[in-house]
Motif scaffolding. Structure first.
Motif, PDB file in Angstrom:
ATOM      1  N   ALA A  17       0.600  -1.192  -0.160  1.00  0.00           N
ATOM      2  CA  ALA A  17      -0.314  -0.170  -0.166  1.00  0.00           C
ATOM      3  C   ALA A  17       0.882   1.261   0.086  1.00  0.00           C
ATOM      4  O   ALA A  17       0.063   2.533  -0.490  1.00  0.00           O
ATOM      5  N   ARG A  18       2.011   0.953   0.757  1.00  0.00           N
ATOM      6  CA  ARG A  18       2.725   1.828   0.129  1.00  0.00           C
ATOM      7  C   ARG A  18       3.496   2.301  -1.155  1.00  0.00           C
ATOM      8  O   ARG A  18       4.546   2.898  -0.878  1.00  0.00           O
ATOM      9  N   GLY A  19       3.259   1.573  -1.570  1.00  0.00           N
ATOM     10  CA  GLY A  19       4.202   1.683  -2.770  1.00  0.00           C
ATOM     11  C   GLY A  19       5.572   0.754  -3.038  1.00  0.00           C
ATOM     12  O   GLY A  19       6.378   0.891  -3.322  1.00  0.00           O
ATOM     13  N   GLU A  20       5.771  -0.054  -1.713  1.00  0.00           N
ATOM     14  CA  GLU A  20       7.365  -0.758  -1.693  1.00  0.00           C
ATOM     15  C   GLU A  20       7.312  -2.650  -3.070  1.00  0.00           C
ATOM     16  O   GLU A  20       6.187  -2.741  -2.581  1.00  0.00           O
ATOM     17  N   HIS A  21       7.799  -2.392  -3.991  1.00  0.00           N
ATOM     18  CA  HIS A  21       7.489  -3.371  -5.368  1.00  0.00           C
ATOM     19  C   HIS A  21       8.103  -4.492  -4.475  1.00  0.00           C
ATOM     20  O   HIS A  21       7.386  -5.736  -4.588  1.00  0.00           O
ATOM     21  N   ALA A  22       8.991  -4.546  -3.800  1.00  0.00           N
ATOM     22  CA  ALA A  22       9.672  -5.795  -3.360  1.00  0.00           C
ATOM     23  C   ALA A  22       8.688  -6.214  -2.089  1.00  0.00           C
ATOM     24  O   ALA A  22       8.479  -7.956  -2.157  1.00  0.00           O
ATOM     25  N   ALA A  23       7.785  -6.025  -1.081  1.00  0.00           N
ATOM     26  CA  ALA A  23       6.780  -6.846  -0.331  1.00  0.00           C
ATOM     27  C   ALA A  23       5.963  -7.435  -1.698  1.00  0.00           C
ATOM     28  O   ALA A  23       5.817  -8.386  -0.738  1.00  0.00           O
ATOM     29  N   LEU A  24       5.212  -6.986  -2.115  1.00  0.00           N
ATOM     30  CA  LEU A  24       5.004  -7.817  -2.973  1.00  0.00           C
ATOM     31  C   LEU A  24       5.465  -9.293  -4.070  1.00  0.00           C
ATOM     32  O   LEU A  24       5.289  -9.840  -4.036  1.00  0.00           O
ATOM     33  N   ASP A  29       6.505 -14.962  -4.186  1.00  0.00           N
ATOM     34  CA  ASP A  29       7.520 -15.528  -3.826  1.00  0.00           C
ATOM     35  C   ASP A  29       7.420 -16.797  -2.337  1.00  0.00           C
ATOM     36  O   ASP A  29       7.271 -18.262  -2.887  1.00  0.00           O
ATOM     37  N   GLN A  30       6.287 -16.098  -1.466  1.00  0.00           N
ATOM     38  CA  GLN A  30       6.076 -16.609  -0.636  1.00  0.00           C
ATOM     39  C   GLN A  30       5.021 -17.686  -0.669  1.00  0.00           C
ATOM     40  O   GLN A  30       4.727 -19.047  -0.490  1.00  0.00           O
ATOM     41  N   ASP A  31       3.676 -17.604  -1.545  1.00  0.00           N
ATOM     42  CA  ASP A  31       2.843 -18.169  -1.936  1.00  0.00           C
ATOM     43  C   ASP A  31       2.293 -18.473  -3.371  1.00  0.00           C
ATOM     44  O   ASP A  31       0.835 -18.988  -3.861  1.00  0.00           O
ATOM     45  N   SER A  32       2.886 -17.700  -4.189  1.00  0.00           N
ATOM     46  CA  SER A  32       2.315 -18.029  -5.753  1.00  0.00           C
ATOM     47  C   SER A  32       2.604 -19.905  -5.704  1.00  0.00           C
ATOM     48  O   SER A  32       1.381 -19.187  -7.024  1.00  0.00           O
ATOM     49  N   ARG A  33       3.234 -20.461  -5.761  1.00  0.00           N
ATOM     50  CA  ARG A  33       2.295 -21.890  -6.144  1.00  0.00           C
ATOM     51  C   ARG A  33       1.175 -22.477  -5.557  1.00  0.00           C
ATOM     52  O   ARG A  33       0.162 -22.671  -6.109  1.00  0.00           O
ATOM     53  N   ARG A  34       1.105 -21.897  -4.484  1.00  0.00           N
ATOM     54  CA  ARG A  34      -0.446 -22.352  -4.182  1.00  0.00           C
ATOM     55  C   ARG A  34      -1.333 -21.031  -4.227  1.00  0.00           C
ATOM     56  O   ARG A  34      -2.744 -22.375  -4.689  1.00  0.00           O
ATOM     57  N   LEU A  35      -1.001 -20.258  -5.134  1.00  0.00           N
ATOM     58  CA  LEU A  35      -2.345 -19.074  -5.473  1.00  0.00           C
ATOM     59  C   LEU A  35      -2.424 -19.920  -6.694  1.00  0.00           C
ATOM     60  O   LEU A  35      -3.815 -19.889  -7.035  1.00  0.00           O
ATOM     61  N   TRP A  61      -1.904  -5.552  -6.015  1.00  0.00           N
ATOM     62  CA  TRP A  61      -0.711  -4.530  -5.962  1.00  0.00           C
ATOM     63  C   TRP A  61      -1.469  -3.203  -5.960  1.00  0.00           C
ATOM     64  O   TRP A  61      -1.167  -2.227  -5.149  1.00  0.00           O
ATOM     65  N   THR A  62      -2.691  -2.797  -6.413  1.00  0.00           N
ATOM     66  CA  THR A  62      -3.463  -1.805  -6.199  1.00  0.00           C
ATOM     67  C   THR A  62      -4.599  -1.586  -5.184  1.00  0.00           C
ATOM     68  O   THR A  62      -4.762  -0.096  -4.945  1.00  0.00           O
ATOM     69  N   LYS A  63      -4.717  -2.636  -4.881  1.00  0.00           N
ATOM     70  CA  LYS A  63      -6.050  -2.745  -3.365  1.00  0.00           C
ATOM     71  C   LYS A  63      -5.524  -2.993  -2.374  1.00  0.00           C
ATOM     72  O   LYS A  63      -6.335  -3.379  -1.292  1.00  0.00           O
ATOM     73  N   ALA A  64      -4.404  -2.787  -2.393  1.00  0.00           N
ATOM     74  CA  ALA A  64      -3.629  -3.359  -0.697  1.00  0.00           C
ATOM     75  C   ALA A  64      -3.729  -2.228   0.491  1.00  0.00           C
ATOM     76  O   ALA A  64      -4.113  -2.546   1.380  1.00  0.00           O
ATOM     77  N   GLY A  65      -4.169  -1.090  -0.412  1.00  0.00           N
ATOM     78  CA  GLY A  65      -4.569  -0.260   0.528  1.00  0.00           C
ATOM     79  C   GLY A  65      -6.366   0.242   1.058  1.00  0.00           C
ATOM     80  O   GLY A  65      -6.177   0.105   2.588  1.00  0.00           O
ATOM     81  N   SER A  66      -6.804  -0.867   0.653  1.00  0.00           N
ATOM     82  CA  SER A  66      -8.513  -1.709   1.547  1.00  0.00           C
ATOM     83  C   SER A  66      -8.181  -2.365   2.129  1.00  0.00           C
ATOM     84  O   SER A  66      -9.608  -3.173   2.425  1.00  0.00           O
ATOM     85  N   PHE A  67      -7.239  -3.619   2.204  1.00  0.00           N
ATOM     86  CA  PHE A  67      -6.948  -4.282   3.079  1.00  0.00           C
ATOM     87  C   PHE A  67      -7.209  -3.785   4.382  1.00  0.00           C
ATOM     88  O   PHE A  67      -6.467  -2.344   5.221  1.00  0.00           O
TER      89      PHE A  67
END
Length: 185
Positions: A17-24, A29-35, A61-67
């Motif tokens: 939500a703060r715009g940190e690409h590394a967080a996405l 990396d954490q969950d893409s296989r399960r997702l 990425w675009t809606k993280a601020g609504s979480f």
């Protein structure tokens, strides 16, 4: 809330939500296989599931601020974004008429004057009726017919894709075709 493996989904979403690409990237990396597995169970085709996952990560990425952590866990929110993206795609594709290149070429030939505008309109109406009839079939029959006649799968391949017995798939195709003939009248 921190997951069992120590990954903090809420902090990662806040960072997105703060715009940190590394967080996405960390979420990916954490969950893409399960997702991807979640999407694949819904859409049933890997290439489509990969597209769903891509679009879902754009939404994350675009809606993280609504979480809102007060309304639920970050991991659950992420999984619901992927699930909803997959379900939306399935619902929208149910309204589309699948067409292969040969069908489109034939339609263009009719529309460009080969057989006249009336024939092109009649063809379009028939395609619409076929779509409506296909939508009216239950999922097993419809999927079996589409796998057989659109994707060119054998009965064995269809049984494997649908994780159903071979005899069931053959019956679905036979009954589905009978229902389509009746519906098309």
């Amino acid at each position: 809330m921190i997951a069992v493996d120590g990954f903090d989904y809420e902090a990662a979403l806040a960072a997105c939500a703060r715009g940190e690409h590394a967080a996405l990237r960390r979420i990916y990396d954490q969950d893409s296989r399960r997702l991807l597995g979640v999407a694949l169970r819904i859409v049933r085709r890997r290439q489509v599931a990969e597209e769903v996952l891509h679009d879902a990560f754009l939404n994350i990425w675009t809606k993280a601020g609504s979480f809102d952590p007060a309304r639920g866990a970050g991991r659950g929110w992420i999984y619901s974004v992927v699930r909803n993206q997959a379900l939306s795609l399935v619902r929208s594709s149910e309204r589309e008429l699948p067409a292969d290149e040969a069908m489109l070429d034939e339609f263009e030939a009719h529309a460009s004057g080969g057989a006249g505008l009336d024939d092109a309109i009649a063809l379009r109406q028939d395609m619409g009726r076929l779509h409506d009839c296909l939508v009216g079939l239950d999922a097993g029959k419809r999927d079996s017919i589409l796998f057989a006649y659109v994707d060119g799968c054998s009965h064995s391949e269809i049984a494997e894709r649908l994780q159903s017995p071979l005899g069931t798939v053959k019956a679905w195709i036979r009954r589905g075709l009978s229902a389509l003939r009746e519906c098309m009248g």
